[in-house]
Write a protein that holds these residues in place. Structure first.
Motif, PDB file in Angstrom:
ATOM      1  N   ASP A  60       0.833  -1.199   0.000  1.00  0.00           N
ATOM      2  CA  ASP A  60       0.000   0.000   0.000  1.00  0.00           C
ATOM      3  C   ASP A  60       0.871   1.253   0.000  1.00  0.00           C
ATOM      4  O   ASP A  60       0.577   2.226  -0.694  1.00  0.00           O
ATOM      5  CB  ASP A  60      -0.926  -0.002   1.221  1.00  0.00           C
ATOM      6  N   LEU A  61       1.945   1.230   0.764  1.00  0.00           N
ATOM      7  CA  LEU A  61       2.868   2.364   0.797  1.00  0.00           C
ATOM      8  C   LEU A  61       3.462   2.617  -0.588  1.00  0.00           C
ATOM      9  O   LEU A  61       3.554   3.773  -1.043  1.00  0.00           O
ATOM     10  CB  LEU A  61       3.963   2.088   1.828  1.00  0.00           C
ATOM     11  N   LEU A  62       3.865   1.558  -1.271  1.00  0.00           N
ATOM     12  CA  LEU A  62       4.412   1.705  -2.622  1.00  0.00           C
ATOM     13  C   LEU A  62       3.382   2.286  -3.581  1.00  0.00           C
ATOM     14  O   LEU A  62       3.707   3.141  -4.413  1.00  0.00           O
ATOM     15  CB  LEU A  62       4.903   0.345  -3.127  1.00  0.00           C
ATOM     16  N   ASN A  63       2.137   1.836  -3.462  1.00  0.00           N
ATOM     17  CA  ASN A  63       1.077   2.384  -4.318  1.00  0.00           C
ATOM     18  C   ASN A  63       0.900   3.881  -4.093  1.00  0.00           C
ATOM     19  O   ASN A  63       0.673   4.646  -5.032  1.00  0.00           O
ATOM     20  CB  ASN A  63      -0.240   1.661  -4.046  1.00  0.00           C
ATOM     21  N   ARG A  64       1.023   4.308  -2.831  1.00  0.00           N
ATOM     22  CA  ARG A  64       0.859   5.731  -2.524  1.00  0.00           C
ATOM     23  C   ARG A  64       2.046   6.546  -3.025  1.00  0.00           C
ATOM     24  O   ARG A  64       1.878   7.694  -3.459  1.00  0.00           O
ATOM     25  CB  ARG A  64       0.674   5.921  -1.019  1.00  0.00           C
ATOM     26  N   LEU A  65       3.228   5.965  -2.975  1.00  0.00           N
ATOM     27  CA  LEU A  65       4.391   6.649  -3.535  1.00  0.00           C
ATOM     28  C   LEU A  65       4.229   6.833  -5.044  1.00  0.00           C
ATOM     29  O   LEU A  65       4.561   7.888  -5.593  1.00  0.00           O
ATOM     30  CB  LEU A  65       5.667   5.872  -3.233  1.00  0.00           C
ATOM     31  N   GLU A  66       3.702   5.800  -5.700  1.00  0.00           N
ATOM     32  CA  GLU A  66       3.487   5.905  -7.140  1.00  0.00           C
ATOM     33  C   GLU A  66       2.422   6.957  -7.447  1.00  0.00           C
ATOM     34  O   GLU A  66       2.553   7.727  -8.407  1.00  0.00           O
ATOM     35  CB  GLU A  66       3.069   4.550  -7.711  1.00  0.00           C
ATOM     36  N   ALA A  67       1.364   7.012  -6.626  1.00  0.00           N
ATOM     37  CA  ALA A  67       0.298   8.001  -6.842  1.00  0.00           C
ATOM     38  C   ALA A  67       0.834   9.426  -6.720  1.00  0.00           C
ATOM     39  O   ALA A  67       0.317  10.349  -7.356  1.00  0.00           O
ATOM     40  CB  ALA A  67      -0.835   7.779  -5.843  1.00  0.00           C
ATOM     41  N   ARG A  68       1.879   9.610  -5.917  1.00  0.00           N
ATOM     42  CA  ARG A  68       2.488  10.931  -5.765  1.00  0.00           C
ATOM     43  C   ARG A  68       3.519  11.227  -6.859  1.00  0.00           C
ATOM     44  O   ARG A  68       4.114  12.301  -6.883  1.00  0.00           O
ATOM     45  CB  ARG A  68       3.178  11.040  -4.404  1.00  0.00           C
ATOM     46  N   GLY A  69       3.758  10.255  -7.740  1.00  0.00           N
ATOM     47  CA  GLY A  69       4.713  10.458  -8.811  1.00  0.00           C
ATOM     48  C   GLY A  69       6.161  10.311  -8.392  1.00  0.00           C
ATOM     49  O   GLY A  69       7.067  10.731  -9.120  1.00  0.00           O
ATOM     50  N   LEU A  70       6.403   9.665  -7.232  1.00  0.00           N
ATOM     51  CA  LEU A  70       7.770   9.545  -6.718  1.00  0.00           C
ATOM     52  C   LEU A  70       8.474   8.284  -7.216  1.00  0.00           C
ATOM     53  O   LEU A  70       9.702   8.223  -7.223  1.00  0.00           O
ATOM     54  CB  LEU A  70       7.755   9.560  -5.187  1.00  0.00           C
ATOM     55  N   ILE A  71       7.713   7.274  -7.609  1.00  0.00           N
ATOM     56  CA  ILE A  71       8.278   6.056  -8.178  1.00  0.00           C
ATOM     57  C   ILE A  71       7.345   5.572  -9.278  1.00  0.00           C
ATOM     58  O   ILE A  71       6.201   6.022  -9.384  1.00  0.00           O
ATOM     59  CB  ILE A  71       8.453   4.939  -7.123  1.00  0.00           C
TER      60      ILE A  71
END
Length: 299
Positions: A60-71
């Motif tokens: 879930d943390l990775l999904n949120r990082l992707e949603a922010r455009g960070l990964i």
């Protein structure tokens, strides 16, 4: 990243974390999202109080990082929404017909009792039936199954009557957090004691007076035990969101859920406040007598 600290699911995300994720993806382009989350959880030694690796929280943390455009994460191997995940192997799914909602007949609730409950695991035929029912009959379809407990309920004759899903609670909900009265730090540490009723479907052929509230009351009694077994944490509070233009929330109120407010019509990834989402009523159900006190006592 900007100079402002970034916290997700109670973890501070550093530039070195993003660099590590990027280096893994460059070195292992064949890794799935699941493999990436497992490696990251191992690196952080991020575990539940019972010692279980928090790979679901990490995903879930990775999904949120992707949603922010960070990964940028690998392509999903399974999707939520109205696509059917691989609850069974592909060759088995090809032979599995879409379940037809059984007609249980009009009558009183007592004619359906006792109900049978099945906690469906990945690979179960019951899990595939739940997926198909939600795709076909629930207006939101089938959600991301990450961390979700899947219940299939049958009547006294073994006919499917309902499905319920419970998963991780929402990270921030203003009305809920005000009702609890906890601090940001307590919320970050204590969110594992909350669950979210993400889907509730009484099958069209099983519509019977008082069945919905009976199901909700029975579900949370089972959920407390299953949540502890799955996540290694006691469950103290359950939340749900009822789209007010579609539903009145009558069954939740009849099952003693408490309406504490409403959402603001935004999605959790809408940092610019540009996406209009349906307003939903927020309902909570304490599972222990002093739920608020226990959540606010988290150090």
């Amino acid at each position: 990243m900007t100079g402002k600290d970034l916290w997700i699911r109670g973890r501070r995300i550093e530039l070195t974390d993003l660099e590590q994720i990027g280096s893994w993806m460059a070195a292992h382009p064949d890794w799935s999202r699941r493999r990436l989350s497992e490696e990251l959880a191992q690196l952080w030694n991020w575990r539940t109080p019972a010692g279980q690796l928090k790979d679901i929280a990490t995903r879930d943390l990775l999904n949120r990082l992707e949603a922010r455009g960070l990964i940028a994460l690998p392509a999903r191997q399974r999707r939520g929404g109205r696509q059917m995940p691989r609850a069974l192997p592909p060759e088995a799914q090809a032979l599995l017909p879409l379940p037809v909602s059984p007609r249980l007949g009009a009558g009183s609730l007592c004619k359906l009792l006792p109900l049978s409950w099945h906690l469906a695991q990945r690979g179960d035929r019951q899990r595939a039936r739940i997926t198909a029912y939600l795709r076909e009959y629930h207006y939101l379809g089938y959600p991301d199954p990450l961390g979700q407990l899947h219940y299939l309920v049958g009547d006294r004759n073994g006919r499917d009557a309902a499905c319920l899903l419970f998963g991780p609670a929402s990270w921030k909900v203003a009305a809920r957090d005000q009702w609890i009265g906890w601090s940001d730090a307590q919320r970050q540490k204590g969110l594992g004691h909350l669950a979210n009723n993400s889907r509730f479907l009484v099958l069209p052929g099983a519509q019977t007076a008082h069945l919905a509230s009976h199901l909700l009351a029975a579900a949370v009694r089972r959920l407390s035990v299953d949540w502890q077994a799955r996540h290694g944490q006691a469950l103290w509070l359950v939340e749900t969101f009822v789209e007010r233009e579609r539903f009145a929330g009558t069954s939740y109120r009849a099952a003693n859920w408490i309406k504490v407010g409403q959402t603001q019509g935004r999605t959790r990834n809408d940092s610019e406040h540009q996406i209009q989402a349906p307003i939903k009523d927020i309902y909570l159900l304490p599972l222990v007598p002093q739920a608020r006190r226990q959540l606010c006592a988290i150090p």
